[in-house]
Design a protein around this motif. Structure first.
Motif, PDB file in Angstrom:
ATOM      1  N   GLU A 113      39.477  44.655  65.506  1.00 50.96           N
ATOM      2  CA  GLU A 113      39.609  45.726  66.492  1.00 50.96           C
ATOM      3  C   GLU A 113      40.592  46.802  66.016  1.00 50.96           C
ATOM      4  O   GLU A 113      40.360  47.997  66.206  1.00 50.96           O
ATOM      5  CB  GLU A 113      40.094  45.127  67.826  1.00 50.96           C
ATOM      6  N   VAL A 114      41.692  46.374  65.389  1.00 51.84           N
ATOM      7  CA  VAL A 114      42.686  47.321  64.864  1.00 51.84           C
ATOM      8  C   VAL A 114      42.031  48.238  63.835  1.00 51.84           C
ATOM      9  O   VAL A 114      42.153  49.466  63.896  1.00 51.84           O
ATOM     10  CB  VAL A 114      43.887  46.566  64.241  1.00 51.84           C
ATOM     11  N   VAL A 115      41.352  47.642  62.868  1.00 51.21           N
ATOM     12  CA  VAL A 115      40.691  48.419  61.810  1.00 51.21           C
ATOM     13  C   VAL A 115      39.591  49.304  62.406  1.00 51.21           C
ATOM     14  O   VAL A 115      39.467  50.483  62.069  1.00 51.21           O
ATOM     15  CB  VAL A 115      40.101  47.480  60.735  1.00 51.21           C
ATOM     16  N   LYS A 116      38.809  48.745  63.317  1.00 52.26           N
ATOM     17  CA  LYS A 116      37.707  49.493  63.930  1.00 52.26           C
ATOM     18  C   LYS A 116      38.216  50.707  64.694  1.00 52.26           C
ATOM     19  O   LYS A 116      37.699  51.818  64.527  1.00 52.26           O
ATOM     20  CB  LYS A 116      36.935  48.582  64.891  1.00 52.26           C
ATOM     21  N   GLN A 117      39.245  50.531  65.517  1.00 58.54           N
ATOM     22  CA  GLN A 117      39.729  51.644  66.343  1.00 58.54           C
ATOM     23  C   GLN A 117      40.390  52.731  65.500  1.00 58.54           C
ATOM     24  O   GLN A 117      40.285  53.911  65.812  1.00 58.54           O
ATOM     25  CB  GLN A 117      40.695  51.130  67.412  1.00 58.54           C
ATOM     26  N   ARG A 118      41.068  52.329  64.426  1.00 57.73           N
ATOM     27  CA  ARG A 118      41.674  53.337  63.553  1.00 57.73           C
ATOM     28  C   ARG A 118      40.597  54.128  62.819  1.00 57.73           C
ATOM     29  O   ARG A 118      40.756  55.326  62.582  1.00 57.73           O
ATOM     30  CB  ARG A 118      42.635  52.663  62.568  1.00 57.73           C
ATOM     31  N   ALA A 119      39.507  53.453  62.467  1.00 58.83           N
ATOM     32  CA  ALA A 119      38.386  54.159  61.842  1.00 58.83           C
ATOM     33  C   ALA A 119      37.713  55.097  62.836  1.00 58.83           C
ATOM     34  O   ALA A 119      37.305  56.214  62.490  1.00 58.83           O
ATOM     35  CB  ALA A 119      37.374  53.151  61.301  1.00 58.83           C
ATOM     36  N   GLN A 120      37.618  54.664  64.094  1.00 58.54           N
ATOM     37  CA  GLN A 120      37.003  55.498  65.131  1.00 58.54           C
ATOM     38  C   GLN A 120      37.816  56.753  65.416  1.00 58.54           C
ATOM     39  O   GLN A 120      37.263  57.815  65.708  1.00 58.54           O
ATOM     40  CB  GLN A 120      36.839  54.693  66.419  1.00 58.54           C
ATOM     41  N   ALA A 121      39.150  56.629  65.342  1.00 58.92           N
ATOM     42  CA  ALA A 121      40.032  57.758  65.658  1.00 58.92           C
ATOM     43  C   ALA A 121      40.354  58.605  64.423  1.00 58.92           C
ATOM     44  O   ALA A 121      41.037  59.615  64.519  1.00 58.92           O
ATOM     45  CB  ALA A 121      41.331  57.246  66.282  1.00 58.92           C
ATOM     46  N   SER A 122      39.873  58.176  63.262  1.00 58.06           N
ATOM     47  CA  SER A 122      40.082  58.934  62.026  1.00 58.06           C
ATOM     48  C   SER A 122      38.833  58.784  61.174  1.00 58.06           C
ATOM     49  O   SER A 122      38.833  58.072  60.160  1.00 58.06           O
ATOM     50  CB  SER A 122      41.307  58.399  61.274  1.00 58.06           C
TER      51      SER A 122
END
Length: 270
Positions: A113-122
């Motif tokens: 989730e951490v990796v996914k959300q950072r990819a979604q926001a960048s």
């Protein structure tokens, strides 16, 4: 819990998790960007709507499988007799089963989730580069940033969703006089998911802010009350419920697919 039931819960849970996460991923991206501190358009807007999908694909099967194995195992304690077998204790058993399931599942879900959300926001950075950057800057602990806030979001969510799901199934089943079909169980899951999603949106906002915060900042420390107060001061009630519509839509549709697919696959395997 028999071996056959264990394997059915494992496979059905994993398949249900992958179905919902991959089908509804664009809605999840929109929700994340609405909740991010930089704002929806600066976080990417409608561009790169599938950013972070590899992380979701890797984590969805094992985390959902872990949840349902734990959930069904805890529910099976009712068959052992004693206080768990009492009818009026059933909602408490479902709450306990869902809470334990979330604690176990989050051990797998949070890093993805951490990796996914950072990819979604960048969306300019790939999932692989974000994973490497997180490990380089924060180590393995960085992948578990927001674990506490995720668990504190998921447990209240499950305390609402799963007892409500089980209650709606029991009510509908007693009205029609036979066990529900898979699509009926899915409808109950959709209703329960929508209610739980709205109630727990502020906790989801806090979780998103903590995961996306710059390493070393006060928000990154994971103090949920402080984050919620900060959101309240800067954006008011609308900030606390930012992303509630896509979240409710995502989880309502997700509940329909997730719980419906789980029941269908589990019954087929049993």
């Amino acid at each position: 819990m028999e071996r056959r039931e264990f394997m059915a819960s494992l496979v059905a849970g994993g398949c249900a998790g992958m179905c919902v996460d991959l089908t509804l991923f664009p809605l999840d991206t929109i929700k994340t960007r609405l909740q991010s501190q930089q704002g929806f358009y600066k976080a990417g807007g409608f561009r790169g709507i599938y950013a972070g999908v590899p992380s979701a694909a890797v984590g969805s099967f094992p985390s959902a499988a872990a949840f349902f194995v734990t959930y069904e195992y805890t529910k099976s304690l009712r068959g052992a007799g004693g206080v768990f077998a009492l009818p009026h204790v059933a909602p408490v058993t479902h709450m306990l089963a869902a809470s334990l399931g979330e604690v176990v599942a989050c051990l797998i879900r949070v890093p993805t989730e951490v990796v996914k959300q950072r990819a979604q926001a960048s969306s300019s950075s790939s999932t692989y580069n974000i994973l490497l950057a997180t490990l380089r800057e924060e180590g393995v602990r960085g992948l578990y940033r927001g674990y506490g806030s995720t668990v504190l979001r998921e447990i209240p969510f499950s305390l609402v969703q799963f007892p409500l799901w089980e209650y709606l199934k029991t009510l509908w089943s007693s009205r029609q006089g036979h066990t529900l079909y898979s699509w009926q169980s899915a409808v109950c899951g959709a209703v329960a998911g929508a209610v739980a999603a709205f109630v727990t949106t502020p906790l989801d906002v806090a979780k998103t802010r903590i995961m996306l915060a710059k390493a070393g900042s006060t928000i990154a420390s994971g103090n949920i009350p402080m984050v919620l107060c900060d959101v309240w001061r800067s954006r008011g009630i609308t900030g606390l419920f930012a992303g509630s519509i896509p979240r409710m839509t995502f989880i309502s549709l997700g509940g329909f697919i997730f719980l419906g697919a789980y029941e269908k696959v589990r019954r087929t395997l049993l």
